[in-house]
Design an enzyme around this catalytic site. Structure first.
Site, PDB file in Angstrom:
ATOM      1  N   GLU B  46      29.683  33.282  30.227  1.00 40.67           N
ATOM      2  CA  GLU B  46      29.720  34.749  30.286  1.00 40.67           C
ATOM      3  C   GLU B  46      29.591  35.286  28.876  1.00 40.67           C
ATOM      4  O   GLU B  46      30.425  34.989  28.030  1.00 40.67           O
ATOM      5  CB  GLU B  46      31.057  35.236  30.825  1.00 40.67           C
ATOM      6  CG  GLU B  46      31.250  35.050  32.290  1.00 40.67           C
ATOM      7  CD  GLU B  46      32.704  35.312  32.646  1.00 40.67           C
ATOM      8  OE1 GLU B  46      33.267  36.317  32.182  1.00 40.67           O
ATOM      9  OE2 GLU B  46      33.256  34.479  33.362  1.00 40.67           O
ATOM     10  N   ASP B  57      40.846  44.790  29.003  1.00 42.99           N
ATOM     11  CA  ASP B  57      41.027  43.683  28.076  1.00 42.99           C
ATOM     12  C   ASP B  57      42.292  43.789  27.239  1.00 42.99           C
ATOM     13  O   ASP B  57      42.697  44.872  26.831  1.00 42.99           O
ATOM     14  CB  ASP B  57      39.805  43.575  27.148  1.00 42.99           C
ATOM     15  CG  ASP B  57      38.613  43.002  27.886  1.00 42.99           C
ATOM     16  OD1 ASP B  57      38.735  41.871  28.387  1.00 42.99           O
ATOM     17  OD2 ASP B  57      37.584  43.695  27.986  1.00 42.99           O
ATOM     18  N   TYR B 172      35.299  36.516  41.578  1.00 43.43           N
ATOM     19  CA  TYR B 172      36.134  36.342  40.384  1.00 43.43           C
ATOM     20  C   TYR B 172      37.572  36.666  40.770  1.00 43.43           C
ATOM     21  O   TYR B 172      37.926  37.820  40.966  1.00 43.43           O
ATOM     22  CB  TYR B 172      35.630  37.303  39.309  1.00 43.43           C
ATOM     23  CG  TYR B 172      36.066  37.041  37.887  1.00 43.43           C
ATOM     24  CD1 TYR B 172      37.380  36.737  37.565  1.00 43.43           C
ATOM     25  CD2 TYR B 172      35.148  37.145  36.843  1.00 43.43           C
ATOM     26  CE1 TYR B 172      37.758  36.527  36.246  1.00 43.43           C
ATOM     27  CE2 TYR B 172      35.510  36.946  35.522  1.00 43.43           C
ATOM     28  CZ  TYR B 172      36.825  36.638  35.236  1.00 43.43           C
ATOM     29  OH  TYR B 172      37.195  36.446  33.925  1.00 43.43           O
TER      30      TYR B 172
END
Lengths: 393, 256
Positions: B46, B57, B172
């Site tokens: 990725e 994040d 995911y």
């Protein structure tokens, strides 16, 4: 409502809920529950009672006679500055804390720029005995130290946002990160008409009390509930949306939204989003934001921490695009001078945010019989240092 | 069929993927890092394109994104760097980043350019399912790009089914509702969640990400899913001296 949100959370091309999957359950729960909750008679009764007895509503609609004389029209001030905690922010904070209670949430988080929304949130959390965490950019904590102390005195924990430029947009990022990590017990009280659907609509509805009262009060003053002009300042845009809300469908009423030009729209230090921004996605909604060609968010600048935001709420983006409201801007200098003028002509020291709206009166061309309502969104106590330094008192 | 789909058809277990941010720590190391990862035995990669406001994040990837932007990384430059990608790297490549840079680049052009340089899939954490389906899916499908959706312990079964329907390579699976860079949570609740996903017998395999940082967490993840993604731990490792030379050791330490 012609200009309201549709079932999918959009205002024309703007809005939606651009959020990571981690936030989906929370935002979806809000989407399903918020209308049911806020339209429930028991909720309405408690909301109205707190607005009356705790906030001090209705806020007066004051006929500013010396301003009227100066600008050659009937100028009315909607006095949100007289609310408990000193600005319109408390209207939304009360609404959302009652909503959070009904959702069974035990912990409140909020972001704040100037600290007005942080103080309003800390206040309602104290009122209800709920844990309160406020994220505030490290830079803003230094700029607005008295409000940091107020929040702490009210029992809130203030956490500095250390990422990015360490201001309002970064505080918003940190609050979103907190919510991602605490998806079950926490409610996020967003302070403006921004964020993923349903926030822009929910906050607008809680702030719409401003225009609801104005119509009734203006009728008492003038015999007509509709003015020719309604004016307000815009950062994210919550006081403006509250001030516009019940006038949106009355097409004869001209709506004027005043953004912060900072040191000038072309100076590179500005927060005039509709002049400098392009369509994109910020903090969960499709809107207009200041950004680079590569889609990186540009750090805005305004002397007013409350207008120092790189986007505007999606409903504002829509009203701008379809030209239902006029978006204009005022520089730091123009705003500060207007703040002094209002102090000396009307005995009201306005927040610097509000001073932007007042400053635009200079550029309007009124007819003698025009009725003009301007939202005095907050009081200037928090800005005394800035005014004092600028004018050398 | 893209490389990602081929990979998942042929390998069912112990898949290892590595995330890194393009433009960090050096502006022009993108291809070198990808090449080294393939040689070290990683199954797919990725490549993150940086964004100024990465809300999903944690501190490590926030920092790498900030540095990459300071170094001058943009989507245009990344595609320029990837022009010869397929001369150097043969394993599947995903691009991962936030929606606003894609909107500014132009969604259709983004998908077309990604496909041209040999990208196989896209992960956009803040692109919701409805918006994907209504406005984006046609460009992904036209360019044979797989869109990867995230699933958390709070995602409902109904929604997981819908995500499975819209997916065509893998799902995911987040180890918990958290931002990147946390630690793998293997409480009883989380084991229930992994088991719940397993018993749903989805069409797409699951890959676990967020909190996978070493051999122990990688192995744990592989008990419940087809493999795992290491992100923040690799980005942290990139701050050490001569990290490109040491990539084989890093990958070995995750796998063994």
């Amino acid at each position: 409502m012609k200009y309201g949100v549709n079932d999918l959370g959009y205002y024309g091309d703007f809005g939606g809920a651009y959020i990571p999957e981690m936030l989906y359950p929370n935002v979806e729960q809000l989407r399903q529950e918020y209308l049911k909750i806020i339209e429930d008679p028991a909720f309405k009764a408690e909301f109205d009672e707190l607005l009356r007895d705790y906030v001090g509503r209705p806020s007066p609609l004051y006929h500013a006679k010396r301003y009227s004389e100066k600008y050659g029209a009937n100028i009315f001030f909607k006095r949100e500055d007289l609310n408990h905690t000193g600005s319109h922010k408390i209207n939304n904070a009360i609404g959302q804390i009652l909503l959070a209670q009904r959702l069974g949430k035990k912990r409140i988080i909020a972001e704040t720029g100037a600290g007005q929304h942080g103080v309003a949130t800390a206040t309602v959390c104290a009122l209800k005995g709920i844990e309160c965490i406020v994220y505030m950019g490290e830079v803003d904590m230094k700029r607005q130290a008295p409000n940091v102390a107020r929040m702490k005195m009210l029992g809130a924990k203030v956490i500095p946002a250390l990422s990015g430029s360490k201001t309002l947009k970064d505080a918003t990022n940190e609050a979103l990160r907190d919510w991602i990590g605490n998806p079950v017990d926490t409610h996020y009280i967003i302070g403006s008409v921004v964020g993923p659907y349903p926030y822009p609509d929910m906050v607008a509805k809680f702030q719409s009390i401003i225009s609801l009262e104005t119509k009734k009060q203006l009728k008492e003053h003038t015999g007509n509930e509709l003015p020719q002009y309604v004016m307000a300042c815009v950062g994210g845009g919550s006081n403006a949306m509250g001030m516009f809300y019940h006038f949106l469908d009355d097409e004869s009423v001209k709506l004027v939204a005043v953004e912060a030009a900072g040191k000038g729209v072309d100076s590179g230090e500005s927060a005039a989003t509709t002049f400098l921004g392009r369509e994109g996605v910020l903090h969960g909604s499709r809107t207009i934001l200041m950004q680079t060609d590569d889609g990186q968010v540009v750090e805005p600048y305004s002397i007013s921490a409350g207008l120092d935001y790189p986007g505007i709420g999606p409903q504002h983006a829509h009203l701008f695009k379809i030209k239902r409201a006029q978006y204009v801007s005022i520089t730091d200098d123009e705003a500060l001078k207007a703040g002094l003028l209002c102090s000396q002509l009307e005995g009201i020291i306005p927040a610097i945010e509000t001073s932007h709206a007042l400053a635009y009166l200079e550029k309007m061309h009124f007819k003698k019989d025009d009725n003009v309502v301007i939202c005095i969104s907050g009081r200037g106590d928090k800005d005394l240092d800035t005014y004092i330094k600028y004018f050398g008192y | 069929m893209n490389r990602l789909q081929t990979l998942f058809n042929t390998k069912k277990n112990n898949l290892l993927s590595i995330y890194f941010t393009a433009g960090y720590p050096e502006l022009d190391s993108t291809l070198k890092v990808a090449e080294a990862l393939e040689i070290a035995g990683v199954d797919f990669i990725e490549i993150g394109f940086p964004y100024s406001d990465p809300v999903a994040d944690g501190p490590t990837i926030q920092h790498s994104s900030e540095r990459a932007l300071e170094n001058g990384m943009t989507l245009h430059l990344l595609f320029e760097q990837l022009k010869n990608l397929r001369k150097h790297v043969s394993i599947p490549i995903l691009l991962m980043g936030y929606v606003n840079p894609i909107v500014q680049f132009g969604v259709e052009k983004f998908c077309k350019t990604a496909a041209e340089v040999g990208v196989d899939g896209i992960i956009v954490p803040d692109l919701p399912m409805y918006e994907y389906e209504a406005m984006y899916a046609k460009y992904f499908i036209d360019n044979n790009l797989s869109n990867i959706f995230l699933v958390t312990p709070q995602t409902s079964e109904e929604r997981i089914r819908k995500i499975d329907e819209l997916s065509n390579s893998f799902i995911y699976l987040l180890s918990s509702s958290s931002i990147t860079g946390g630690s793998l949570n293997v409480s009883a609740n989380i084991e229930d969640y992994y088991r719940r996903i397993k018993t749903m017998e989805l069409n797409n395999p699951a890959i676990i990400g967020f909190g996978i940082s070493n051999h122990q967490t990688f192995q744990k993840a592989c008990e419940y899913a087809a493999g795992a993604i290491v992100g923040s731990a690799f980005v942290k490792f990139q701050a050490t001296d001569n990290y490109i030379d040491n990539i084989p050791d890093f990958i070995y330490s995750i796998k063994n």
